[in-house]
Design a protein around this motif. Sequence first.
Motif, PDB file in Angstrom:
ATOM      1  N   UNK A  67       1.363  16.707  -9.220  1.00 45.69           N
ATOM      2  CA  UNK A  67       1.577  16.682 -10.666  1.00 45.69           C
ATOM      3  C   UNK A  67       0.676  15.644 -11.332  1.00 45.69           C
ATOM      4  N   UNK A  68       0.434  15.861 -12.621  1.00 45.75           N
ATOM      5  CA  UNK A  68      -0.137  14.828 -13.469  1.00 45.75           C
ATOM      6  C   UNK A  68       1.038  14.068 -14.068  1.00 45.75           C
ATOM      7  N   UNK A  69       1.083  12.748 -13.820  1.00 45.89           N
ATOM      8  CA  UNK A  69       2.223  11.931 -14.234  1.00 45.89           C
ATOM      9  C   UNK A  69       1.938  11.374 -15.626  1.00 45.89           C
ATOM     10  N   UNK A  70       2.515  12.002 -16.643  1.00 50.04           N
ATOM     11  CA  UNK A  70       2.198  11.696 -18.034  1.00 50.04           C
ATOM     12  C   UNK A  70       2.740  10.337 -18.441  1.00 50.04           C
ATOM     13  N   UNK A  71       4.052  10.125 -18.261  1.00 43.02           N
ATOM     14  CA  UNK A  71       4.653   8.864 -18.679  1.00 43.02           C
ATOM     15  C   UNK A  71       6.055   8.740 -18.090  1.00 43.02           C
ATOM     16  N   UNK A  72       6.474   7.530 -17.680  1.00 45.36           N
ATOM     17  CA  UNK A  72       7.812   7.347 -17.120  1.00 45.36           C
ATOM     18  C   UNK A  72       8.874   7.310 -18.210  1.00 45.36           C
ATOM     19  N   UNK A  73      10.081   7.771 -17.848  1.00 41.42           N
ATOM     20  CA  UNK A  73      11.198   7.808 -18.788  1.00 41.42           C
ATOM     21  C   UNK A  73      12.321   6.869 -18.374  1.00 41.42           C
ATOM     22  N   UNK A  74      12.815   7.047 -17.139  1.00 36.01           N
ATOM     23  CA  UNK A  74      13.976   6.299 -16.654  1.00 36.01           C
ATOM     24  C   UNK A  74      13.699   5.684 -15.293  1.00 36.01           C
ATOM     25  N   UNK A  75      14.400   4.601 -14.996  1.00 36.23           N
ATOM     26  CA  UNK A  75      14.417   4.012 -13.654  1.00 36.23           C
ATOM     27  C   UNK A  75      15.871   3.792 -13.266  1.00 36.23           C
ATOM     28  N   UNK A  76      16.227   4.167 -12.026  1.00 35.16           N
ATOM     29  CA  UNK A  76      17.610   4.027 -11.565  1.00 35.16           C
ATOM     30  C   UNK A  76      17.625   3.896 -10.049  1.00 35.16           C
ATOM     31  N   UNK A  77      18.799   3.596  -9.502  1.00 33.12           N
ATOM     32  CA  UNK A  77      18.910   3.391  -8.056  1.00 33.12           C
ATOM     33  C   UNK A  77      18.609   4.677  -7.301  1.00 33.12           C
ATOM     34  N   UNK A  78      17.891   4.538  -6.174  1.00 34.80           N
ATOM     35  CA  UNK A  78      17.603   5.695  -5.327  1.00 34.80           C
ATOM     36  C   UNK A  78      18.427   5.590  -4.045  1.00 34.80           C
ATOM     37  N   UNK A  79      18.247   6.559  -3.183  1.00 36.16           N
ATOM     38  CA  UNK A  79      19.038   6.627  -1.963  1.00 36.16           C
ATOM     39  C   UNK A  79      20.155   7.637  -2.088  1.00 36.16           C
ATOM     40  N   UNK A  80      20.752   7.992  -0.961  1.00 39.23           N
ATOM     41  CA  UNK A  80      21.827   8.974  -0.985  1.00 39.23           C
ATOM     42  C   UNK A  80      21.377  10.335  -1.466  1.00 39.23           C
ATOM     43  N   UNK A  81      20.192  10.742  -1.049  1.00 39.09           N
ATOM     44  CA  UNK A  81      19.649  12.028  -1.474  1.00 39.09           C
ATOM     45  C   UNK A  81      18.712  11.943  -2.656  1.00 39.09           C
ATOM     46  N   UNK A  82      18.662  10.796  -3.318  1.00 38.38           N
ATOM     47  CA  UNK A  82      17.745  10.590  -4.445  1.00 38.38           C
ATOM     48  C   UNK A  82      16.491   9.894  -3.915  1.00 38.38           C
ATOM     49  N   UNK A  83      15.310  10.536  -3.980  1.00 38.80           N
ATOM     50  CA  UNK A  83      14.093   9.925  -3.433  1.00 38.80           C
ATOM     51  C   UNK A  83      13.702   8.671  -4.191  1.00 38.80           C
ATOM     52  N   UNK A  84      13.106   7.733  -3.493  1.00 38.94           N
ATOM     53  CA  UNK A  84      12.616   6.508  -4.124  1.00 38.94           C
ATOM     54  C   UNK A  84      11.163   6.698  -4.547  1.00 38.94           C
ATOM     55  N   UNK A  85      10.782   6.013  -5.603  1.00 42.28           N
ATOM     56  CA  UNK A  85       9.386   6.023  -6.050  1.00 42.28           C
ATOM     57  C   UNK A  85       8.645   4.897  -5.339  1.00 42.28           C
ATOM     58  N   UNK A  86       7.579   5.206  -4.593  1.00 38.91           N
ATOM     59  CA  UNK A  86       6.855   4.160  -3.861  1.00 38.91           C
ATOM     60  C   UNK A  86       6.264   3.110  -4.794  1.00 38.91           C
ATOM     61  N   UNK A  87       6.309   1.865  -4.358  1.00 37.87           N
ATOM     62  CA  UNK A  87       5.689   0.761  -5.098  1.00 37.87           C
ATOM     63  C   UNK A  87       6.174   0.685  -6.541  1.00 37.87           C
ATOM     64  N   UNK A  88       7.475   0.692  -6.697  1.00 41.21           N
ATOM     65  CA  UNK A  88       8.054   0.600  -8.044  1.00 41.21           C
ATOM     66  C   UNK A  88       9.111  -0.496  -8.062  1.00 41.21           C
ATOM     67  N   UNK A  89       9.051  -1.340  -9.074  1.00 33.55           N
ATOM     68  CA  UNK A  89      10.097  -2.335  -9.254  1.00 33.55           C
ATOM     69  C   UNK A  89       9.944  -3.588  -8.437  1.00 33.55           C
ATOM     70  N   UNK A  90       8.829  -3.753  -7.745  1.00 28.14           N
ATOM     71  CA  UNK A  90       8.645  -4.949  -6.948  1.00 28.14           C
ATOM     72  C   UNK A  90       9.065  -4.738  -5.504  1.00 28.14           C
ATOM     73  N   UNK A  91       8.719  -5.660  -4.655  1.00 25.16           N
ATOM     74  CA  UNK A  91       8.965  -5.538  -3.218  1.00 25.16           C
ATOM     75  C   UNK A  91      10.451  -5.604  -2.865  1.00 25.16           C
ATOM     76  N   UNK A  92      11.247  -6.285  -3.693  1.00 31.81           N
ATOM     77  CA  UNK A  92      12.639  -6.541  -3.329  1.00 31.81           C
ATOM     78  C   UNK A  92      13.588  -5.412  -3.715  1.00 31.81           C
ATOM     79  N   UNK A  93      13.137  -4.447  -4.501  1.00 30.45           N
ATOM     80  CA  UNK A  93      14.041  -3.405  -4.984  1.00 30.45           C
ATOM     81  C   UNK A  93      13.451  -2.031  -4.720  1.00 30.45           C
ATOM     82  N   UNK A  94      14.330  -1.060  -4.448  1.00 28.06           N
ATOM     83  CA  UNK A  94      13.919   0.330  -4.294  1.00 28.06           C
ATOM     84  C   UNK A  94      14.558   1.126  -5.415  1.00 28.06           C
ATOM     85  N   UNK A  95      13.738   1.743  -6.230  1.00 30.13           N
ATOM     86  CA  UNK A  95      14.250   2.494  -7.363  1.00 30.13           C
ATOM     87  C   UNK A  95      13.552   3.841  -7.449  1.00 30.13           C
ATOM     88  N   UNK A  96      14.159   4.735  -8.193  1.00 34.52           N
ATOM     89  CA  UNK A  96      13.534   6.012  -8.532  1.00 34.52           C
ATOM     90  C   UNK A  96      13.076   5.928  -9.982  1.00 34.52           C
TER      91      UNK A  96
END
Length: 406
Positions: A67-96
């Motif tokens: 995909x062409x990634x136009x612009x981000x809208x939301x950030x929220x907790x990932x895991x439990x079937x929700x994929x994480x976005x690589x290199x997002x939110x800093x090294x200490x947090x995993x978010x989608x």
Amino acid sequence: MSYTYVHNFPSTFSQADTDAIDLYSLALLKAASSNIRLEAKPLFKYEPREPQVLFNLIRDDENEQDYYWVSPLLAFECGGGIPCTPNAGGKSASIAVSYIAVDKTKMSFEYAERLTELVGQYKNTSYFSTQAQEMKHALKTSFSLAELTLGIISLTGRLNADADDLWIIADIVPLFSERGERGELKGIAADMVKDVLDKMALPQEILSAPWERIAKESMSKSNVLVFSIIRTDERDEVFHWITPVSRNMHGLYGINKPYFDSFDNVPRTFRVGTLLEDYRYDVAISKGFKVKAYDSWQALVDALINNEIDTIFGSQGAIDFGCNPKQFKCETITLSSKYDISTAYLALSKKDTCVLVLEKLKLAAAGVKMSDKFNEQLSSWSDMVSQEYGIAHHTEHGVVHLWNPN
């Protein structure tokens, strides 16, 4: 353009939250692109030539290149079937991070690029701030940590986008980024990048290096900011593309040669001249032309004038650089056949680089291109290029197009 919603949200999202986010996402894009008609259609149920916009698609390892990634809208907790976005939110947090995205096809690139510019500009306005703050407050009932950061509504608190360790390298391009007599970097691309760094309050030095060095550093290191780099499909895996700087039309240029609508219709008996070690040499060979290579645009133009070659495989800007109007009627060198249009970008290395730093840069670049300061710089540069060099060009949306508009 058709659009659809992707509802891959955690179970903590109520139906009311999901409906509100859908309305917010669509309203944002409509406000940013008021002259584009949008029509709701089910996912992938659309005409093959029709671009498809997806709202709230989570960016992850699996779909990064789809995909062409136009612009981000939301950030929220990932895991439990929700994929994480690589290199997002800093090294200490995993978010989608969910995005406005456009399915990647040859037909959709220009739509996606323009939408990215428009949304970036809209996110720099007070209208967006009001709209996003209202959405944030509505979501605070369910998500007490909701914050607005970098144009993203984060449901996990403030996001980290530390850009202090950016390493900025320029590819030397005459008139766009070149060293002055005192070693300072000058040119319209350099001016734009300096303005972007000022907007982000980053005082870093801008280095310069040949393309081979830039490519090596970008493939091996994070947070390498480079310009002006030609965008290609192969480089999509190495770079995030921040904003376009210039476009160049490539083709065959000759003297008193007929015009061919298709590159494939040009007679293979034509003797084609290219620069040494230039990608167009390989293209011309693969197309079956008789090819001769020269070490400068001046040498190429001289070869054309002296009938050593029939056409030059280059661009209008290259012809303008290589032809001396005091010695030859340069306007008699005209386009015989178009090959393609290349776009040079301000870009960011992908390797281990936080995507939020990318968004910070995209917002800053959009703001710069909207500013009176940059547009005055661009106007002055354009006048200088016309008067001192006679180079054919025009500008659109803060991007230099190196050919006449007509």
